[in-house]
Design a protein around this motif. Structure first.
Motif, PDB file in Angstrom:
ATOM      1  N   ASN A  24       0.846  -1.202   0.000  1.00  0.00           N
ATOM      2  CA  ASN A  24       0.000   0.000   0.000  1.00  0.00           C
ATOM      3  C   ASN A  24       0.879   1.249   0.000  1.00  0.00           C
ATOM      4  O   ASN A  24       2.030   1.201   0.445  1.00  0.00           O
ATOM      5  CB  ASN A  24      -0.854   0.070   1.283  1.00  0.00           C
ATOM      6  N   GLY A  25       0.310   2.347  -0.443  1.00  0.00           N
ATOM      7  CA  GLY A  25       0.886   3.670  -0.205  1.00  0.00           C
ATOM      8  C   GLY A  25       2.314   3.883  -0.680  1.00  0.00           C
ATOM      9  O   GLY A  25       3.004   4.773  -0.184  1.00  0.00           O
ATOM     10  N   GLN A  39      -0.879  -4.017   3.986  1.00  0.00           N
ATOM     11  CA  GLN A  39      -2.011  -4.555   4.729  1.00  0.00           C
ATOM     12  C   GLN A  39      -1.468  -5.458   5.820  1.00  0.00           C
ATOM     13  O   GLN A  39      -0.751  -6.429   5.528  1.00  0.00           O
ATOM     14  CB  GLN A  39      -2.922  -5.351   3.782  1.00  0.00           C
ATOM     15  N   TRP A  52      -2.262  -0.337   8.426  1.00  0.00           N
ATOM     16  CA  TRP A  52      -1.170  -0.094   7.483  1.00  0.00           C
ATOM     17  C   TRP A  52       0.161  -0.245   8.222  1.00  0.00           C
ATOM     18  O   TRP A  52       0.576   0.656   8.974  1.00  0.00           O
ATOM     19  CB  TRP A  52      -1.264   1.310   6.866  1.00  0.00           C
ATOM     20  N   SER A  81      -6.708  -1.441   1.541  1.00  0.00           N
ATOM     21  CA  SER A  81      -5.642  -0.995   0.639  1.00  0.00           C
ATOM     22  C   SER A  81      -5.871   0.395   0.071  1.00  0.00           C
ATOM     23  O   SER A  81      -7.002   0.855  -0.061  1.00  0.00           O
ATOM     24  CB  SER A  81      -5.485  -1.998  -0.502  1.00  0.00           C
ATOM     25  N   GLY A  82      -4.765   1.026  -0.295  1.00  0.00           N
ATOM     26  CA  GLY A  82      -4.808   2.358  -0.875  1.00  0.00           C
ATOM     27  C   GLY A  82      -3.417   2.833  -1.228  1.00  0.00           C
ATOM     28  O   GLY A  82      -2.478   2.042  -1.306  1.00  0.00           O
ATOM     29  N   SER A  83      -3.294   4.133  -1.406  1.00  0.00           N
ATOM     30  CA  SER A  83      -2.069   4.695  -1.982  1.00  0.00           C
ATOM     31  C   SER A  83      -1.661   5.949  -1.227  1.00  0.00           C
ATOM     32  O   SER A  83      -2.324   6.360  -0.276  1.00  0.00           O
ATOM     33  CB  SER A  83      -2.327   5.004  -3.462  1.00  0.00           C
ATOM     34  N   ALA A 104      -2.269  10.029   2.450  1.00  0.00           N
ATOM     35  CA  ALA A 104      -2.633   8.637   2.180  1.00  0.00           C
ATOM     36  C   ALA A 104      -4.113   8.584   1.844  1.00  0.00           C
ATOM     37  O   ALA A 104      -4.915   9.288   2.467  1.00  0.00           O
ATOM     38  CB  ALA A 104      -2.339   7.769   3.400  1.00  0.00           C
ATOM     39  N   TYR A 106      -7.081   5.748   1.358  1.00  0.00           N
ATOM     40  CA  TYR A 106      -7.275   4.322   1.640  1.00  0.00           C
ATOM     41  C   TYR A 106      -8.762   4.019   1.777  1.00  0.00           C
ATOM     42  O   TYR A 106      -9.600   4.939   1.837  1.00  0.00           O
ATOM     43  CB  TYR A 106      -6.529   3.934   2.930  1.00  0.00           C
ATOM     44  N   GLN A 116     -13.895   5.733   0.843  1.00  0.00           N
ATOM     45  CA  GLN A 116     -12.512   6.171   0.664  1.00  0.00           C
ATOM     46  C   GLN A 116     -12.236   7.320   1.637  1.00  0.00           C
ATOM     47  O   GLN A 116     -13.013   8.273   1.726  1.00  0.00           O
ATOM     48  CB  GLN A 116     -12.245   6.609  -0.776  1.00  0.00           C
ATOM     49  N   ASP A 146      -9.864   0.237  -2.661  1.00  0.00           N
ATOM     50  CA  ASP A 146      -8.484   0.214  -3.160  1.00  0.00           C
ATOM     51  C   ASP A 146      -8.140   1.408  -4.057  1.00  0.00           C
ATOM     52  O   ASP A 146      -7.697   1.246  -5.198  1.00  0.00           O
ATOM     53  CB  ASP A 146      -8.184  -1.118  -3.890  1.00  0.00           C
TER      54      ASP A 146
END
Ligand code: FRU
Length: 509
Positions: A24-25, A39, A52, A81-83, A104, A106, A116, A146
């Motif tokens: 993630n991220g 995760q 995270w 999950s995310g970025s 972030a 997520y 989100q 995600d």
């Protein structure tokens, strides 16, 4: 964490303890440090109670475990999950006094909904504060997750791809400030559907000129006017080989709509243990993009023996450099090769080096390579276009138990490269497929077959044909792999073979 266990990867990232899944991220900070979040269930060796986790690295091989970066707020919540992005221009307004603010993005998972959310960091991504007005995007769905965000310079806009998982739709949203998001378009029902679409990634990716496959990853080999994007979508369950896998679509992106180059289906890995890959935010788009994937499969990730034996489950794939290649044989194909491994070599020259067409190499590395991790390559040149014959095989042996991990290549016809983990005995599960294969690997211009691989205690990764095909393979030996054998046989006269094996220093112990 204790990284000395017999199954613990020594050059791959794995969590200090407990259960890890998706990366993630991933982003590069203002000091050039790579951040990997993941995760993480810090209280069990199966999935659940998602946080995270966080680790940092200067070179993508030596990782420092950091404190957990994002915690769920209440019982029953999961931080999915995310970025992450660096908000250099303070579009969000969170960072009036700095250019290195990190945001972030997520999914908050609860029994009622997936929404989100965002959280911001003043200290380069080590600690985060959740935004007071979360969620930033909610559609009243339990299957909406995600988010992966990039910056699109031409429209000065943030772009999010996010999965409507069970509708087989990737939504594309745009935002000026990471807080308010506008739906722009959908990319739906493409390629393999599986049972869910997860973990989409949209990434600008340089494309090689046709002629440059042999020495691909220097900027002068990129076609400068081709501004391609890659949309990766992970599917689970329902991968062709079972469980989870990642597919990708090369195409163009105009800020709101992604248009695939063609209608082909392309899978990122020809084995089973490569999922939910993510690309780092902050690598210049003119350079190879760097990805890391989860080196496991939902079919058995929560059952593998590293849990009871060593208290952790799952590792990440090697960090990989990615560009797009485009040849007649491999139209718009994602090319993957490991980030340079040579700084980890145990010796200035290879442990084994053979240029004999009749290679028969037996390497006992039990004392010379304490990590048990090797980088190896085999190249065969001058393979005739007609009536090619012979084999090139490699085997890793555990001399204490007789277990073996095997692979090899048939030179004749449209026959395959294969991998067989069925003679490694530490994990018994009906979905833990033994054999994998891939065909069409001889470069017609150079008449060469190229194999590069890394073995690392419980992980094997191979990169074929200069990286046009790759495979990520978990295996769980009961004994220690300590001997490598490479043998060629029956090759046509004139075929040249070169084999190299390097030891790798542990980046953990
Ligand atoms: C993919 C996935 C994601 C989700 C996360 C939960 O492996 O199912 O869709 O966000 O794992 O841990």
């Amino acid at each position: 964490g204790d990284y000395t266990g017999a199954l613990r990867p020594q050059i791959h990232y794995s969590p200090p303890r407990d259960f890890m899944n998706d990366p993630n991220g991933m982003f590069v900070d203002a000091h050039g440090t790579y951040h990997l979040y993941y995760q993480y269930n810090p209280t069990d060796i199966v999935a659940g109670n998602q946080h995270w986790g966080h680790a940092t690295s200067k070179d993508l091989y030596h990782w420092t475990n950091q404190p957990i970066a994002i915690y769920p707020g209440a019982e029953g919540e999961g931080i999915f999950s995310g970025s992450a992005v660096v908000d250099v221009n303070n579009t969000s307004g969170f960072f009036p006094n700095q250019t290195n603010g990190v945001v972030a993005i997520y999914t908050l998972n609860t029994a009622q909904e997936e929404t989100q959310e965002i959280a911001y960091s003043f200290d380069d991504g080590y600690t985060f504060t959740k935004y007071a007005n979360n969620p930033v995007l909610s559609i009243n769905s339990t299957q909406f997750r995600d988010p992966k965000v990039i910056w699109y310079g031409e429209t000065s806009s943030w772009v999010m791809v996010v999965s409507y998982a069970q509708d087989f739709v990737i939504g594309i949203y745009t935002s000026p400030d990471l807080k308010s998001w506008t739906h722009a378009s959908n990319f739906s029902h493409h390629g393999l559907l599986g049972l869910q679409y997860e973990c989409p990634n949209l990434v600008p990716i340089p494309m090689l000129t046709n002629s440059s496959l042999a020495s691909p990853l220097t900027a002068s080999n990129f076609a400068p006017d081709l501004n391609m994007y890659l949309l990766a979508i992970s599917i689970n369950p329902g991968a062709p080989l079972g469980g989870s896998i990642t597919q990708y679509f090369p195409g163009t992106f105009n800020g709101t709509v992604f248009t695939p180059s063609d209608s082909a289906t392309r899978i990122a890995d020809f084995a089973k243990d490569n999922y939910a890959g993510q690309w780092f935010y902050g690598i210049p788009s003119s350079e190879p993009q760097i990805s890391i994937a989860w080196a496991s499969n939902w079919q058995y990730s929560q059952l593998v023996p590293t849990g009871p034996l060593e208290g952790f489950r799952s590792a990440m794939s090697l960090p990989r450099r990615n560009v797009l290649a485009n040849t007649t044989r491999a139209p718009y194909t994602l090319l993957s090769i490991p980030v340079d491994l040579s700084p980890l070599y145990t010796t200035p020259s290879p442990l084994a080096h053979s240029t004999s067409a009749n290679t028969s190499l037996l390497l006992d590395y039990s004392t010379t390579v304490p990590s048990g991790a090797l980088h190896f390559s085999l190249t065969a040149r001058n393979i005739p276009a007609a009536n090619a014959s012979g084999t090139a095989n490699f085997t890793f042996l555990a001399s204490s138990t007789g277990e073996s991990l095997r692979g090899g290549f048939y030179f004749g016809g449209d026959t395959p490269f294969w991998i067989d983990r069925g003679h490694v005995t530490g994990f018994d599960n009906p979905f833990f497929t033994d054999k994998f294969s891939v065909t069409n690997l001889i470069d017609p211009d150079t008449r060469a077959f190229r194999l590069e691989g890394v073995i690392d205690r419980s992980l094997l990764e191979v990169f074929l044909d200069g990286g046009l095909r790759s495979a990520t393979v978990e295996f769980f030996p009961q004994g220690k792999m300590d001997t490598m054998r490479v043998a060629t046989a029956g090759l046509n006269p004139g075929v040249e073979v070169e084999v190299e094996v390097w030891g790798l220093e542990s980046t953990w112990v």
